[in-house]
Design a protein around this motif. Structure first.
Motif, PDB file in Angstrom:
ATOM      1  N   THR A  75      -4.233  29.293  -4.772  1.00  0.00           N
ATOM      2  CA  THR A  75      -4.012  29.858  -3.451  1.00  0.00           C
ATOM      3  C   THR A  75      -2.547  30.017  -3.102  1.00  0.00           C
ATOM      4  N   GLY A  76      -1.633  29.753  -4.024  1.00  0.00           N
ATOM      5  CA  GLY A  76      -0.220  29.821  -3.687  1.00  0.00           C
ATOM      6  C   GLY A  76       0.145  28.688  -2.771  1.00  0.00           C
ATOM      7  N   SER A  77       1.106  28.899  -1.876  1.00  0.00           N
ATOM      8  CA  SER A  77       1.545  27.804  -1.034  1.00  0.00           C
ATOM      9  C   SER A  77       0.833  27.762   0.309  1.00  0.00           C
ATOM     10  N   PHE A  78      -0.152  28.607   0.512  1.00  0.00           N
ATOM     11  CA  PHE A  78      -0.939  28.550   1.741  1.00  0.00           C
ATOM     12  C   PHE A  78      -2.366  28.162   1.407  1.00  0.00           C
ATOM     13  N   ALA A  79      -2.924  27.281   2.206  1.00  0.00           N
ATOM     14  CA  ALA A  79      -4.326  26.927   2.030  1.00  0.00           C
ATOM     15  C   ALA A  79      -5.180  28.139   2.395  1.00  0.00           C
ATOM     16  N   ARG A  80      -6.289  28.292   1.714  1.00  0.00           N
ATOM     17  CA  ARG A  80      -7.178  29.413   2.004  1.00  0.00           C
ATOM     18  C   ARG A  80      -8.543  28.872   2.385  1.00  0.00           C
ATOM     19  N   ARG A  81      -9.161  29.556   3.286  1.00  0.00           N
ATOM     20  CA  ARG A  81     -10.494  29.163   3.729  1.00  0.00           C
ATOM     21  C   ARG A  81     -11.529  29.740   2.779  1.00  0.00           C
ATOM     22  N   ALA A  82     -12.275  28.871   2.139  1.00  0.00           N
ATOM     23  CA  ALA A  82     -13.307  29.342   1.226  1.00  0.00           C
ATOM     24  C   ALA A  82     -14.479  29.951   1.992  1.00  0.00           C
ATOM     25  N   VAL A  83     -14.724  29.478   3.203  1.00  0.00           N
ATOM     26  CA  VAL A  83     -15.907  29.911   3.940  1.00  0.00           C
ATOM     27  C   VAL A  83     -15.734  31.235   4.662  1.00  0.00           C
ATOM     28  N   ASP A  84     -14.509  31.709   4.829  1.00  0.00           N
ATOM     29  CA  ASP A  84     -14.352  32.955   5.574  1.00  0.00           C
ATOM     30  C   ASP A  84     -13.729  34.074   4.729  1.00  0.00           C
ATOM     31  N   GLY A  85     -13.971  34.020   3.434  1.00  0.00           N
ATOM     32  CA  GLY A  85     -13.506  35.096   2.578  1.00  0.00           C
ATOM     33  C   GLY A  85     -12.055  34.964   2.143  1.00  0.00           C
ATOM     34  N   GLY A  86     -11.463  33.802   2.302  1.00  0.00           N
ATOM     35  CA  GLY A  86     -10.127  33.578   1.780  1.00  0.00           C
ATOM     36  C   GLY A  86      -8.981  33.928   2.705  1.00  0.00           C
ATOM     37  N   GLN A  87      -9.181  33.955   4.011  1.00  0.00           N
ATOM     38  CA  GLN A  87      -8.091  34.222   4.943  1.00  0.00           C
ATOM     39  C   GLN A  87      -7.093  33.075   4.878  1.00  0.00           C
ATOM     40  N   ASN A  88      -5.789  33.397   4.782  1.00  0.00           N
ATOM     41  CA  ASN A  88      -4.770  32.357   4.710  1.00  0.00           C
ATOM     42  C   ASN A  88      -4.691  31.559   5.998  1.00  0.00           C
ATOM     43  N   TYR A  89      -4.503  30.243   5.829  1.00  0.00           N
ATOM     44  CA  TYR A  89      -4.142  29.412   6.966  1.00  0.00           C
ATOM     45  C   TYR A  89      -2.663  29.638   7.221  1.00  0.00           C
ATOM     46  N   THR A  90      -2.283  29.809   8.436  1.00  0.00           N
ATOM     47  CA  THR A  90      -0.883  29.904   8.811  1.00  0.00           C
ATOM     48  C   THR A  90      -0.665  29.054  10.042  1.00  0.00           C
ATOM     49  N   CYS A  91       0.568  28.748  10.327  1.00  0.00           N
ATOM     50  CA  CYS A  91       0.869  27.994  11.544  1.00  0.00           C
ATOM     51  C   CYS A  91       0.335  28.759  12.757  1.00  0.00           C
ATOM     52  N   GLU A  92       0.567  30.049  12.774  1.00  0.00           N
ATOM     53  CA  GLU A  92       0.148  30.862  13.931  1.00  0.00           C
ATOM     54  C   GLU A  92      -1.365  30.858  14.117  1.00  0.00           C
ATOM     55  N   SER A  93      -2.119  30.834  13.010  1.00  0.00           N
ATOM     56  CA  SER A  93      -3.580  30.886  13.140  1.00  0.00           C
ATOM     57  C   SER A  93      -4.175  29.529  13.521  1.00  0.00           C
ATOM     58  N   LEU A  94      -3.437  28.429  13.318  1.00  0.00           N
ATOM     59  CA  LEU A  94      -3.966  27.103  13.589  1.00  0.00           C
ATOM     60  C   LEU A  94      -3.405  26.443  14.840  1.00  0.00           C
ATOM     61  N   SER A  95      -2.206  26.816  15.230  1.00  0.00           N
ATOM     62  CA  SER A  95      -1.514  26.107  16.298  1.00  0.00           C
ATOM     63  C   SER A  95      -1.972  26.533  17.687  1.00  0.00           C
ATOM     64  N   PRO A  96      -2.076  25.567  18.614  1.00  0.00           N
ATOM     65  CA  PRO A  96      -2.345  25.936  19.998  1.00  0.00           C
ATOM     66  C   PRO A  96      -1.113  26.566  20.662  1.00  0.00           C
ATOM     67  N   THR A  97       0.050  26.444  20.015  1.00  0.00           N
ATOM     68  CA  THR A  97       1.294  27.055  20.528  1.00  0.00           C
ATOM     69  C   THR A  97       1.935  27.893  19.413  1.00  0.00           C
TER      70      THR A  97
END
Length: 174
Positions: free
Chosen positions: A54-76
Motif C-alpha cells: 500500500t505504499g506509505s498510506f494505509a488502505r481500506r480493504a473494505v471500501d475498494g482501497g481508498q487511501n487513508y489520509t489525515c484529511e479523511s480521518l481528522s475531525p479538524t
C-alpha cells in the motif's frame, strides 16, 4: 512516563514506537532487520522481507482501497497541513533513549509493529523489546505503520489480550 513514574504505569502497548529519531540502533547491519534502503521497503530477494502493498498510506480493504489520509480521518482536516509540517521538527528534537533509560521500566511492555511498516524500521521494535526487562515483541501480520486502521479487529484483539494478561513481576527465562 514509564521510565520516570513507574508507580503510575501498569503496562505499555508501544505500537510503531522508536527510541531514536534517526533510527540508527544496533542491528542496522543485520540483513533481516534492515535493508539497503534502511527500511522494510526492500525486496524479498535481498533479505526475506517484502514491500508494503500500500505504499506509505494505509488502505481500506473494505471500501475498494481508498487511501487513508489525515484529511479523511481528522475531525479538524484544516489542521493537517500544519501537523505534517511540524512532524520533522518533532523528529529533530525528540530525545534519544538508550538501554539504561529503558532499563528503568518495570512494567510489562509489548513492542508492537506491523510486519510491513515502512515508517519505522524494524530495528526499533527489536531494540525496545531487548532493552526493557519485562518486554515482549509482537509483529502484526500484513499491516504497516497504520495497523490500527488496516486491521482494527486484530489490533484490538492483541491490545485487549495484552491488557488482560497477568503479570507476576518475574523476568522471563531465555
Amino acid at each position: 512516563m514509564a521510565m520516570n513514574y513507574t508507580s503510575r504505569i501498569d503496562r505499555v502497548f508501544a505500537h510503531g514506537a522508536n527510541v531514536q529519531a534517526d533510527q540508527n540502533i544496533p542491528g542496522r547491519n543485520d540483513p533481516i532487520i534492515t535493508s539497503k534502503s534502511g527500511s522494510l521497503a526492500s525486496s524479498f530477494g535481498t533479505n526475506g522481507t517484502t514491500y508494503s502493498t500500500t505504499g506509505s498510506f494505509a488502505r481500506r480493504a473494505v471500501d475498494g482501497g481508498q487511501n487513508y489520509t489525515c484529511e479523511s480521518l481528522s475531525p479538524t482536516p484544516e489542521r493537517c497541513s500544519a501537523m505534517e509540517q511540524a512532524v520533522p521538527n518533532m523528529w529533530a528534537t525528540e530525545p534519544t533513549w538508550g538501554p539504561n533509560a529503558l532499563g528503568k521500566i518495570t512494567c510489562p511492555v509489548w513492542s508492537v509493529d506491523g510486519d510491513h511498516d515502512v515508517e519505522v524500521q524494524r530495528n526499533q521494535a527489536d531494540t525496545i523489546a531487548a532493552w526493557i526487562p519485562f518486554a515482549g515483541q509482537l509483529l502484526l501480520p500484513q499491516t504497516g505503520h497504520w495497523a490500527l486502521l488496516e486491521d482494527p479487529v486484530f489490533f484490538n484483539f492483541a491490545m485487549g489480550y495484552f491488557l488482560d494478561m497477568g503479570f507476576d513481576r518475574q523476568l522471563p527465562y531465555y
